[in-house]
Design a protein around this motif. Structure first.
Motif, PDB file in Angstrom:
ATOM      1  N   SER A  52       0.925  -1.347  -0.031  1.00 38.66           N
ATOM      2  CA  SER A  52       0.007  -0.032   0.026  1.00 38.66           C
ATOM      3  C   SER A  52       1.022   1.274   0.169  1.00 38.66           C
ATOM      4  O   SER A  52       0.580   2.325  -0.627  1.00 38.66           O
ATOM      5  CB  SER A  52      -1.009   0.000   1.182  1.00 38.66           C
ATOM      6  OG  SER A  52      -1.687   1.382   1.190  1.00 38.66           O
ATOM      7  N   ARG A 107       3.906   1.555  -1.051  1.00 39.63           N
ATOM      8  CA  ARG A 107       4.678   1.522  -2.412  1.00 39.63           C
ATOM      9  C   ARG A 107       3.485   2.102  -3.476  1.00 39.63           C
ATOM     10  O   ARG A 107       4.045   2.826  -4.346  1.00 39.63           O
ATOM     11  CB  ARG A 107       5.046   0.209  -2.818  1.00 39.63           C
ATOM     12  CG  ARG A 107       6.243  -0.355  -2.036  1.00 39.63           C
ATOM     13  CD  ARG A 107       6.909  -1.275  -2.599  1.00 39.63           C
ATOM     14  NE  ARG A 107       6.316  -2.374  -2.618  1.00 39.63           N
ATOM     15  CZ  ARG A 107       6.365  -3.402  -1.887  1.00 39.63           C
ATOM     16  NH1 ARG A 107       7.211  -3.336  -0.729  1.00 39.63           N
ATOM     17  NH2 ARG A 107       5.562  -4.563  -1.829  1.00 39.63           N
ATOM     18  N   LYS A 108       2.397   1.892  -3.317  1.00 41.81           N
ATOM     19  CA  LYS A 108       1.444   2.234  -4.431  1.00 41.81           C
ATOM     20  C   LYS A 108       1.172   3.690  -4.161  1.00 41.81           C
ATOM     21  O   LYS A 108       1.097   4.451  -5.136  1.00 41.81           O
ATOM     22  CB  LYS A 108       0.135   1.508  -4.166  1.00 41.81           C
ATOM     23  CG  LYS A 108      -0.973   1.807  -5.042  1.00 41.81           C
ATOM     24  CD  LYS A 108      -2.198   1.040  -5.104  1.00 41.81           C
ATOM     25  CE  LYS A 108      -3.236   1.289  -6.051  1.00 41.81           C
ATOM     26  NZ  LYS A 108      -4.522   0.181  -5.665  1.00 41.81           N
ATOM     27  N   ASP A 109       0.953   4.123  -2.757  1.00 41.98           N
ATOM     28  CA  ASP A 109       0.933   5.641  -2.678  1.00 41.98           C
ATOM     29  C   ASP A 109       1.881   6.299  -3.103  1.00 41.98           C
ATOM     30  O   ASP A 109       1.955   7.434  -3.787  1.00 41.98           O
ATOM     31  CB  ASP A 109       0.750   5.696  -0.990  1.00 41.98           C
ATOM     32  CG  ASP A 109      -0.744   5.185  -0.562  1.00 41.98           C
ATOM     33  OD1 ASP A 109      -1.565   5.232  -1.462  1.00 41.98           O
ATOM     34  OD2 ASP A 109      -0.776   4.924   0.388  1.00 41.98           O
ATOM     35  N   ARG A 156       4.098   5.447  -5.642  1.00 40.98           N
ATOM     36  CA  ARG A 156       4.204   5.709  -6.949  1.00 40.98           C
ATOM     37  C   ARG A 156       3.013   6.765  -7.352  1.00 40.98           C
ATOM     38  O   ARG A 156       3.247   7.294  -8.399  1.00 40.98           O
ATOM     39  CB  ARG A 156       3.796   4.411  -7.577  1.00 40.98           C
ATOM     40  CG  ARG A 156       4.981   3.339  -7.420  1.00 40.98           C
ATOM     41  CD  ARG A 156       4.697   2.093  -8.589  1.00 40.98           C
ATOM     42  NE  ARG A 156       3.594   1.143  -8.069  1.00 40.98           N
ATOM     43  CZ  ARG A 156       3.448   0.355  -7.104  1.00 40.98           C
ATOM     44  NH1 ARG A 156       4.805  -0.041  -6.760  1.00 40.98           N
ATOM     45  NH2 ARG A 156       2.295  -0.207  -6.890  1.00 40.98           N
ATOM     46  N   ARG A 157       1.902   6.878  -7.055  1.00 39.27           N
ATOM     47  CA  ARG A 157       0.800   7.516  -7.220  1.00 39.27           C
ATOM     48  C   ARG A 157       1.388   9.165  -6.837  1.00 39.27           C
ATOM     49  O   ARG A 157       1.334   9.793  -7.789  1.00 39.27           O
ATOM     50  CB  ARG A 157      -0.356   7.480  -6.618  1.00 39.27           C
ATOM     51  CG  ARG A 157      -1.641   8.244  -6.739  1.00 39.27           C
ATOM     52  CD  ARG A 157      -2.848   7.661  -6.290  1.00 39.27           C
ATOM     53  NE  ARG A 157      -2.735   7.447  -4.765  1.00 39.27           N
ATOM     54  CZ  ARG A 157      -2.985   6.376  -4.352  1.00 39.27           C
ATOM     55  NH1 ARG A 157      -3.107   5.098  -5.116  1.00 39.27           N
ATOM     56  NH2 ARG A 157      -2.997   5.994  -3.097  1.00 39.27           N
TER      57      ARG A 157
END
Length: 217
Positions: free
Chosen positions: A30, A32-34, A36-37
């Motif tokens: 989560s 890492r996803k944030d 990247r976003r």
């Protein structure tokens, strides 16, 4: 004993939370996803700010447009050079990824080629400002130029080949020649806000059509 047991339970909970929050735990994907976003949002914001205000625009304007704090911006891009290079690569990737998508959805390969050239023109008009800054680091700029060619030449070649195979355009022009021609047509946009590089590039691409062939847009 009761306090010791309660402390033991608390310690166990704390250890469990730490395990979930450590790298590789359930919380890590989560984060890492944030991250990247946030990075993508910052690159989009920086691209827009560079177009309107130049590459020397205050970084706080970029962070504000992206809706993040300065700390987040500096975490992803510690220096302005890192941000400029990131924007350059971001634009190249967007242009590269657009080619196959346009080829799959456009009415004809020639239509896809012309739409892609419009995107390429938009990139080049922005790129002039980035290039002026990067020239101070010849090695770094050279590496980016190689990256630019490695990513975009095959895309342009694929679009050209599809249009040739469909019998829509002549087969006597290669991708590098076309991209150089479009690049030369974009030079005037650097100093003249009324200069329409898209229109001129469109005339060039239309000139590739074989006699009797019309685009079905």
């Amino acid at each position: 004993m009761r306090e010791h047991a309660r402390g033991g339970r608390n310690d166990a909970v704390n250890r469990s939370d730490q395990g979930n929050d450590a790298d590789g735990g359930p919380a890590a994907p989560s984060r890492r996803k944030d991250a990247r976003r946030n990075k993508e949002t910052l690159l989009d914001a920086a691209t827009a700010v560079f177009v309107t205000s130049g590459v020397d625009a205050p970084v706080r304007d970029i962070a504000s447009r992206a809706g993040v704090g300065l700390g987040t911006l500096y975490r992803h891009f510690p220096t302005r050079a890192d941000l400029i290079i990131g924007v350059y690569r971001h634009q190249v990737e967007a242009c590269a990824e657009a080619g196959p998508a346009l080829l799959a959805t456009a009415a004809t390969p020639h239509t896809a080629l012309r739409q892609w050239i419009d995107l390429f023109v938009d990139f080049l008009v922005t790129k002039h400002g980035l290039a002026a800054v990067l020239r101070s680091d010849q090695a770094g700029f050279g590496a980016l130029h190689d990256y630019f060619l490695d990513r975009l030449l095959p895309v342009c070649a694929e679009l050209l080949d599809a249009a040739v195979t469909a019998g829509e355009i002549r087969a006597d022009i290669d991708a590098l020649t076309l991209m150089r021609g479009v690049g030369n047509l974009c030079i005037g946009a650097e100093s003249d806000p009324d200069y329409d590089a898209r229109r001129l590039a469109g005339i060039l691409v239309d000139g590739l059509r074989r006699p009797g062939r019309e685009d079905r847009t």
